[in-house]
Design a protein around this motif. Structure first.
Motif, PDB file in Angstrom:
ATOM      1  N   VAL A 104      45.780  40.705  30.408  1.00 49.56           N
ATOM      2  CA  VAL A 104      45.897  40.118  31.736  1.00 49.56           C
ATOM      3  C   VAL A 104      44.963  40.851  32.687  1.00 49.56           C
ATOM      4  CG1 VAL A 104      47.436  39.596  33.664  1.00 49.56           C
ATOM      5  CG2 VAL A 104      48.285  39.442  31.306  1.00 49.56           C
ATOM      6  N   ARG A 105      44.152  40.089  33.407  1.00 48.84           N
ATOM      7  CA  ARG A 105      43.226  40.663  34.384  1.00 48.84           C
ATOM      8  C   ARG A 105      43.466  39.990  35.736  1.00 48.84           C
ATOM      9  NH1 ARG A 105      37.576  40.207  30.906  1.00 48.84           N
ATOM     10  NH2 ARG A 105      38.316  41.337  29.029  1.00 48.84           N
ATOM     11  N   GLU A 106      43.193  40.782  36.837  1.00 47.58           N
ATOM     12  CA  GLU A 106      43.330  40.254  38.189  1.00 47.58           C
ATOM     13  C   GLU A 106      41.959  40.134  38.830  1.00 47.58           C
ATOM     14  OE1 GLU A 106      46.038  42.721  40.342  1.00 47.58           O
ATOM     15  OE2 GLU A 106      47.822  41.887  39.359  1.00 47.58           O
ATOM     16  N   GLU A 107      41.745  39.028  39.502  1.00 45.24           N
ATOM     17  CA  GLU A 107      40.470  38.767  40.159  1.00 45.24           C
ATOM     18  C   GLU A 107      40.727  38.410  41.625  1.00 45.24           C
ATOM     19  OE1 GLU A 107      38.453  35.705  38.090  1.00 45.24           O
ATOM     20  OE2 GLU A 107      38.114  36.893  36.261  1.00 45.24           O
ATOM     21  N   ALA A 108      39.809  38.868  42.520  1.00 42.83           N
ATOM     22  CA  ALA A 108      39.919  38.578  43.948  1.00 42.83           C
ATOM     23  C   ALA A 108      39.456  37.158  44.242  1.00 42.83           C
ATOM     24  CB  ALA A 108      39.105  39.574  44.756  1.00 42.83           C
ATOM     25  N   ILE A 109      40.148  36.545  45.199  1.00 47.00           N
ATOM     26  CA  ILE A 109      39.756  35.214  45.658  1.00 47.00           C
ATOM     27  C   ILE A 109      39.143  35.379  47.046  1.00 47.00           C
ATOM     28  CG2 ILE A 109      40.551  32.890  46.186  1.00 47.00           C
ATOM     29  CD1 ILE A 109      42.974  33.403  44.411  1.00 47.00           C
ATOM     30  N   PRO A 110      37.859  35.161  47.210  1.00 42.67           N
ATOM     31  CA  PRO A 110      37.227  35.373  48.530  1.00 42.67           C
ATOM     32  C   PRO A 110      37.767  34.391  49.566  1.00 42.67           C
ATOM     33  CG  PRO A 110      35.711  34.283  47.029  1.00 42.67           C
ATOM     34  CD  PRO A 110      36.895  34.663  46.213  1.00 42.67           C
ATOM     35  N   PHE A 111      37.849  34.888  50.843  1.00 41.23           N
ATOM     36  CA  PHE A 111      38.306  34.005  51.909  1.00 41.23           C
ATOM     37  C   PHE A 111      37.109  33.265  52.503  1.00 41.23           C
ATOM     38  CE2 PHE A 111      37.506  38.144  53.866  1.00 41.23           C
ATOM     39  CZ  PHE A 111      36.641  37.805  54.894  1.00 41.23           C
TER      40      PHE A 111
END
Length: 450
Positions: free
Chosen positions: A292-299
């Motif tokens: 499981v990996r986490e990725e940022a969602i740009p605003f």
């Protein structure tokens, strides 16, 4: 001779079977359509006349001839004339009989010449028949044998016939054939499944056939599935095995090779696919885990115009915030080799928040009474090297004139000074000079006066 001899002979005239009472068209029909005259009627026996005529060889020996007198010569001529008349009358009666017999004999000869003995075999059932047909097409039409585009006639239609010929008709039968996984419809004149396989050139040795090979094929045809024997090589665990098989799927071939698939194991080709002759199938031993990996969602940034702000000024009304996405990957090892991660699931943990920015549209004033005549360009070079976005090493001061944020906002500015246009920075600097003189710039303030 006496007249009684002629009268006795003439009594048979009215009963002559070939005389005026004979009708050749009333004949009866016998075999092969030949017409012959009915049996001759038996002549009635004479009743009231004595037959005094006898052939010469039955007559008593004639006496010695008398001397030839005139009377005797006349009598001899009369007897000779009467004999010629009797012979001519007999010929007239016999001639019609001879003509009828000759006609019947000639017709029978022509009839026999056109009749032919033929052996006709229709779909394996032979029979011998007699026919007047001139060729194969006429014979089949006479016998009511219909042939289609897929039927076979030997010899070919139109071939001339002779007595003793053999004609064979083989009806075509549709076969919906699936051969080694490929479906098609073919026609065959064979009457059994085995015969059809031979006729179609299918290698039947070691083959799988979906029905009995001795099964008859009717005129309606049948559906047939055939899988020929093939050689397939299976590679597994560092070893190769070649098997001869008529299996329908790759999975069946692997099983026949004595190889067991476990867990996520699979094959290099789809297990349900049809195995081809000479094909090599590799067994893939698979082990796998998940990561499981986490990725940022740009605003995203939304800008709105604000007439209360000077042109070129932007103020962040709502700061943006990045979101968070959690992605699950499948990590596999195939035959000991690590594969590229494959994404199998994705979910958003936190939504991104939009940043809202106000953009000024108010025209910027260029002059401030009491400060317009000073050398602001020289002051800017001294403070920041003439760069509007300059920031000191401590991060406290910024812009052309190195404002601190508190002073900047006290002069009516928004945000940070280094983010404002150069013209606005100069305008704010002039206002600061009117309020406090050159004191805010202790080292470079003297540049204002040249």
């Amino acid at each position: 001779m006496s007249n009684s001899q002629y009268q006795t002979y003439e009594t048979y005239g009215p009963n002559d079977p070939y005389g005026a009472g004979y009708d050749p068209h009333s004949a009866e029909t016998v075999a092969y359509g030949v017409q012959v005259a009915p049996p001759l009627p038996t002549p009635p026996m004479p009743v009231s006349y004595e037959d005094t005529y006898r052939p010469a060889y039955e007559l008593p020996e004639a006496p010695a001839p008398a001397p030839h007198t005139g009377a005797s010569r006349r009598a001899a001529r009369r007897r000779k004339g009467r004999g010629v008349e009797r012979a001519d009358s007999a010929m007239r009666r016999l001639l019609p009989q001879a003509l009828v017999v000759a006609f019947l004999a000639g017709g029978t000869t022509a009839f026999v010449a056109k009749d032919k003995a033929i052996e006709l075999t229709v779909d394996g059932k032979p029979r011998t028949l007699h026919t007047f047909a001139d060729d194969v097409t006429e014979l089949l039409a006479d016998e009511g044998v219909d042939v289609g585009a897929h039927d076979v006639v030997a010899p070919a239609p139109g071939t001339a016939l002779s007595s003793g010929d053999e004609i064979a008709v083989h009806y075509g039968r549709p076969v919906r054939l699936t051969l080694d996984g490929e479906r098609r419809e073919v026609w065959t004149t064979a009457r059994t499944v085995d015969g059809a396989l031979k006729q179609l050139g299918v290698r039947a040795e070691g083959a799988y056939v979906s029905t009995s090979r001795s099964r008859p094929i009717g005129r309606e045809g049948l559906t047939l599935d055939v899988r020929t024997e093939r050689a397939v090589t299976v590679m597994a665990d560092g070893r190769s095995r070649t098997v001869r098989t008529n299996a329908a799927t790759v999975a069946e071939v692997v099983e026949e090779a004595g190889i067991t698939l476990r867990g996520q194991d699979t094959t290099s080709v789809a297990p349900g696919s049809f195995p081809r002759d000479g094909q090599t199938v590799t067994v893939l031993r698979i082990t796998g885990t998940k990561e499981v990996r986490e990725e940022a969602i740009p605003f995203r940034v939304a800008r709105t115009q604000d007439p209360s702000l000077f042109r070129g000024t932007e103020v962040v009304e709502q700061a943006g915030q990045t979101g968070l996405r959690r992605i699950t990957y499948s990590l596999r090892t195939v035959n000991g080799v690590r594969q590229k991660p494959r994404r199998i699931r994705s979910e958003v943990v936190r939504e991104a928040r939009t940043q809202v920015v106000k953009v000024g549209t108010k025209p910027l004033p260029m002059s401030v009474q009491g400060a317009d005549g000073l050398d602001w360009q020289q002051l800017a070079r001294c403070e920041s090297g003439g760069r509007p976005d300059a920031v000191d090493p401590s991060g406290t001061y910024g812009g052309l004139y190195q404002f601190d944020t508190r002073t900047w906002q006290g002069l009516g500015g928004s945000g940070r000074p280094q983010d404002a246009p150069a013209a606005e920075q100069t305008f704010r600097a002039k206002k600061l000079y009117v309020q406090r003189g050159a004191g805010p710039w202790p080292h470079c303030g003297r540049r204002l006066h040249g």
